[in-house]
Motif scaffolding. Sequence first.
Motif, PDB file in Angstrom:
ATOM      1  N   LYS A   1      45.204 -95.452 -86.072  1.00 28.93           N
ATOM      2  CA  LYS A   1      45.394 -94.049 -86.456  1.00 28.93           C
ATOM      3  C   LYS A   1      46.323 -93.358 -85.462  1.00 28.93           C
ATOM      4  CE  LYS A   1      40.785 -93.621 -88.535  1.00 28.93           C
ATOM      5  NZ  LYS A   1      39.466 -92.944 -88.449  1.00 28.93           N
ATOM      6  N   ASN A   2      46.133 -93.660 -84.192  1.00 31.57           N
ATOM      7  CA  ASN A   2      46.969 -93.096 -83.138  1.00 31.57           C
ATOM      8  C   ASN A   2      46.756 -93.907 -81.863  1.00 31.57           C
ATOM      9  OD1 ASN A   2      44.468 -92.047 -81.975  1.00 31.57           O
ATOM     10  ND2 ASN A   2      44.593 -90.462 -83.562  1.00 31.57           N
ATOM     11  N   ALA A   3      47.501 -93.565 -80.814  1.00 32.97           N
ATOM     12  CA  ALA A   3      47.389 -94.304 -79.554  1.00 32.97           C
ATOM     13  C   ALA A   3      45.991 -94.196 -78.961  1.00 32.97           C
ATOM     14  CB  ALA A   3      48.429 -93.784 -78.568  1.00 32.97           C
ATOM     15  N   LYS A   4      45.342 -93.052 -79.179  1.00 32.18           N
ATOM     16  CA  LYS A   4      43.994 -92.848 -78.650  1.00 32.18           C
ATOM     17  C   LYS A   4      43.010 -93.826 -79.291  1.00 32.18           C
ATOM     18  CE  LYS A   4      40.441 -89.283 -78.073  1.00 32.18           C
ATOM     19  NZ  LYS A   4      40.072 -87.867 -78.370  1.00 32.18           N
ATOM     20  N   HIS A   5      43.148 -94.049 -80.592  1.00 29.96           N
ATOM     21  CA  HIS A   5      42.266 -94.977 -81.298  1.00 29.96           C
ATOM     22  C   HIS A   5      42.400 -96.386 -80.722  1.00 29.96           C
ATOM     23  CE1 HIS A   5      41.143 -97.149 -85.291  1.00 29.96           C
ATOM     24  NE2 HIS A   5      40.098 -97.024 -84.515  1.00 29.96           N
ATOM     25  N   HIS A   6      43.627 -96.815 -80.486  1.00 32.42           N
ATOM     26  CA  HIS A   6      43.856 -98.133 -79.901  1.00 32.42           C
ATOM     27  C   HIS A   6      43.257 -98.215 -78.507  1.00 32.42           C
ATOM     28  CE1 HIS A   6      46.451-100.862 -77.404  1.00 32.42           C
ATOM     29  NE2 HIS A   6      46.003-101.701 -78.316  1.00 32.42           N
ATOM     30  N   GLN A   7      43.435 -97.150 -77.719  1.00 34.95           N
ATOM     31  CA  GLN A   7      42.925 -97.156 -76.355  1.00 34.95           C
ATOM     32  C   GLN A   7      41.406 -97.202 -76.312  1.00 34.95           C
ATOM     33  OE1 GLN A   7      45.162 -97.481 -73.859  1.00 34.95           O
ATOM     34  NE2 GLN A   7      43.360 -97.952 -72.626  1.00 34.95           N
ATOM     35  N   GLN A   8      40.751 -96.605 -77.311  1.00 35.46           N
ATOM     36  CA  GLN A   8      39.292 -96.666 -77.383  1.00 35.46           C
ATOM     37  C   GLN A   8      38.820 -98.107 -77.558  1.00 35.46           C
ATOM     38  OE1 GLN A   8      38.647 -93.969 -80.634  1.00 35.46           O
ATOM     39  NE2 GLN A   8      38.292 -92.211 -79.295  1.00 35.46           N
ATOM     40  N   TRP A   9      39.524 -98.869 -78.393  1.00 33.62           N
ATOM     41  CA  TRP A   9      39.208-100.291 -78.557  1.00 33.62           C
ATOM     42  C   TRP A   9      39.340-101.006 -77.213  1.00 33.62           C
ATOM     43  CZ3 TRP A   9      38.802-104.139 -82.650  1.00 33.62           C
ATOM     44  CH2 TRP A   9      38.454-103.583 -83.891  1.00 33.62           C
ATOM     45  N   VAL A  10      40.474-100.809 -76.567  1.00 33.62           N
ATOM     46  CA  VAL A  10      40.743-101.483 -75.295  1.00 33.62           C
ATOM     47  C   VAL A  10      39.673-101.137 -74.268  1.00 33.62           C
ATOM     48  CG1 VAL A  10      42.360-101.670 -73.363  1.00 33.62           C
ATOM     49  CG2 VAL A  10      43.229-101.597 -75.704  1.00 33.62           C
ATOM     50  N   ASN A  11      39.354 -99.847 -74.157  1.00 38.36           N
ATOM     51  CA  ASN A  11      38.417 -99.399 -73.123  1.00 38.36           C
ATOM     52  C   ASN A  11      37.014 -99.950 -73.330  1.00 38.36           C
ATOM     53  OD1 ASN A  11      40.497 -97.974 -71.996  1.00 38.36           O
ATOM     54  ND2 ASN A  11      39.879 -96.002 -72.823  1.00 38.36           N
ATOM     55  N   THR A  12      36.491 -99.856 -74.571  1.00 38.47           N
ATOM     56  CA  THR A  12      35.118-100.316 -74.800  1.00 38.47           C
ATOM     57  C   THR A  12      34.996-101.828 -74.601  1.00 38.47           C
ATOM     58  OG1 THR A  12      35.580-100.420 -77.183  1.00 38.47           O
ATOM     59  CG2 THR A  12      34.447 -98.450 -76.351  1.00 38.47           C
ATOM     60  N   LEU A  13      35.995-102.568 -75.041  1.00 37.28           N
ATOM     61  CA  LEU A  13      35.955-104.020 -74.851  1.00 37.28           C
ATOM     62  C   LEU A  13      36.044-104.383 -73.372  1.00 37.28           C
ATOM     63  CD1 LEU A  13      38.295-105.127 -77.779  1.00 37.28           C
ATOM     64  CD2 LEU A  13      35.826-105.461 -77.665  1.00 37.28           C
ATOM     65  N   LYS A  14      36.905-103.683 -72.662  1.00 41.12           N
ATOM     66  CA  LYS A  14      37.108-103.972 -71.235  1.00 41.12           C
ATOM     67  C   LYS A  14      35.872-103.646 -70.408  1.00 41.12           C
ATOM     68  CE  LYS A  14      40.426-103.111 -67.505  1.00 41.12           C
ATOM     69  NZ  LYS A  14      41.676-102.387 -67.134  1.00 41.12           N
ATOM     70  N   VAL A  15      35.217-102.535 -70.738  1.00 41.43           N
ATOM     71  CA  VAL A  15      34.061-102.090 -69.948  1.00 41.43           C
ATOM     72  C   VAL A  15      32.805-102.889 -70.272  1.00 41.43           C
ATOM     73  CG1 VAL A  15      32.496-100.151 -69.512  1.00 41.43           C
ATOM     74  CG2 VAL A  15      34.967 -99.768 -69.620  1.00 41.43           C
ATOM     75  N   TYR A  16      32.560-103.147 -71.568  1.00 40.14           N
ATOM     76  CA  TYR A  16      31.273-103.715 -71.971  1.00 40.14           C
ATOM     77  C   TYR A  16      31.331-105.188 -72.403  1.00 40.14           C
ATOM     78  CZ  TYR A  16      30.120 -98.734 -72.128  1.00 40.14           C
ATOM     79  OH  TYR A  16      29.933 -97.418 -71.812  1.00 40.14           O
ATOM     80  N   ALA A  17      32.368-105.580 -73.119  1.00 36.71           N
ATOM     81  CA  ALA A  17      32.393-106.927 -73.700  1.00 36.71           C
ATOM     82  C   ALA A  17      32.998-107.975 -72.763  1.00 36.71           C
ATOM     83  CB  ALA A  17      33.141-106.910 -75.029  1.00 36.71           C
ATOM     84  N   TYR A  18      34.163-107.683 -72.188  1.00 39.00           N
ATOM     85  CA  TYR A  18      34.859-108.678 -71.389  1.00 39.00           C
ATOM     86  C   TYR A  18      34.039-109.205 -70.201  1.00 39.00           C
ATOM     87  CZ  TYR A  18      39.168-107.543 -73.969  1.00 39.00           C
ATOM     88  OH  TYR A  18      40.107-107.356 -74.947  1.00 39.00           O
ATOM     89  N   PRO A  19      33.267-108.355 -69.498  1.00 44.55           N
ATOM     90  CA  PRO A  19      32.485-108.901 -68.381  1.00 44.55           C
ATOM     91  C   PRO A  19      31.495-109.982 -68.817  1.00 44.55           C
ATOM     92  CG  PRO A  19      32.617-106.511 -68.213  1.00 44.55           C
ATOM     93  CD  PRO A  19      33.171-106.877 -69.562  1.00 44.55           C
ATOM     94  N   VAL A  20      31.071-109.978 -70.067  1.00 45.09           N
ATOM     95  CA  VAL A  20      30.095-110.951 -70.553  1.00 45.09           C
ATOM     96  C   VAL A  20      30.764-112.114 -71.277  1.00 45.09           C
ATOM     97  CG1 VAL A  20      28.051-111.299 -72.011  1.00 45.09           C
ATOM     98  CG2 VAL A  20      28.342-109.155 -70.762  1.00 45.09           C
TER      99      VAL A  20
END
Length: 372
Positions: A122-141
């Motif tokens: 939808k916009n750059a913010k939408h993409h960044q939300q994906w990146v941020n949530t995955l980086k903070v919560y998913a990638y460490p596991v």
Amino acid sequence: MPKVAKELSPLALKNISQPGLYAAGGVAGLHLQVSPSLAKSWIMRISIGCKRRDIGLGGFPSVPLTQAREKGRQLREQVAAGIDPIAVRKEARIALESRQAALVTFEKCAERYMMAKAGEWKNAKHHQQWVNTLKVYAYPVIGGLPVSEITLAHITKILEPIWATKTETASRLRGRIETILDWSMVHGYRAGENPARWRGHLDKVLPTPGRLQSVKHHKALPLENMPEFFQELQQKEGTGAKALLFTILTAARTSEVLLATWDEIDLREGVWTVPAERMKAKREHRVPLSAAALQLLSELPRMKDCKFLFPSPRGKNLSNMVMLTLMRRMAVDAVPHGFRSTFRDWCGERTNYPRDLAEMALAHMIENKVEA
């Protein structure tokens, strides 16, 4: 029995300077292929079953004559034993690709998915939300894990710590992980059921999000306080104040107003057409402009080479904090988006307009398909 050609020496092969196919001798079917660019490579011509096949054995001189002849003999031995060497090669390649696919990590799949879908955000913010949530919560596991090895235990390890405290974030994160795992299955990087799916799976493990917390609405200005506030706002100077006035007069979302451009405005017809790509529902929204809204637009200064109705001093669109900061300075306990709720209250309590018309004015999707 295939005819064995006269054996050529390495020097003779090296001196060949014309494109063509030259029998090397020593092994029936072994040829040196010279391309129009004079690049040289080995070709083994051999009958497999009822078909004659050409099998590459590598380039010359990186594969020397003695090695090419040995490879050719091995191929003939395989065929004599009833083995299809091309099928063997294909199976080996597939096995290698499968092993490589099994080692592709979740983080790499996520990056490839987001790159493939770059044009759909939808916009750059939408993409960044994906990146941020995955980086903070998913990638460490699971970021470094082969995507083929991710199980339900990994998913619950990610979600359980935040499911009750950050329910909305956790729910969106689950959907994003599910989407990436679906993408990885389509591309052959994993097989089996998706461990991040909700229905019939995680819904048996985690509480339903809607039962954990009630929906938090944007704080709105009470309807009875609206006239006094609007009069005070009209006395304010600055682009932020004008943008907030326009937001109230059109019952639009703040993002739609802040990114509004002059080419969306038809002053003669009195209509503001918001394109689908800037609407939450991804549908074009036409806003009839009242006399007050048209008057406000007619008084707006226009910045040279700037397309926005409400530009920043640098000619960009205003920050989404401008209107909120103004309301805080005015000591108003509400947020700009809340004026949509105030508008809805006005429609329901002070007018006879049909409910559906009020919802359309707010660009809300009517969930009941029969009503729609």
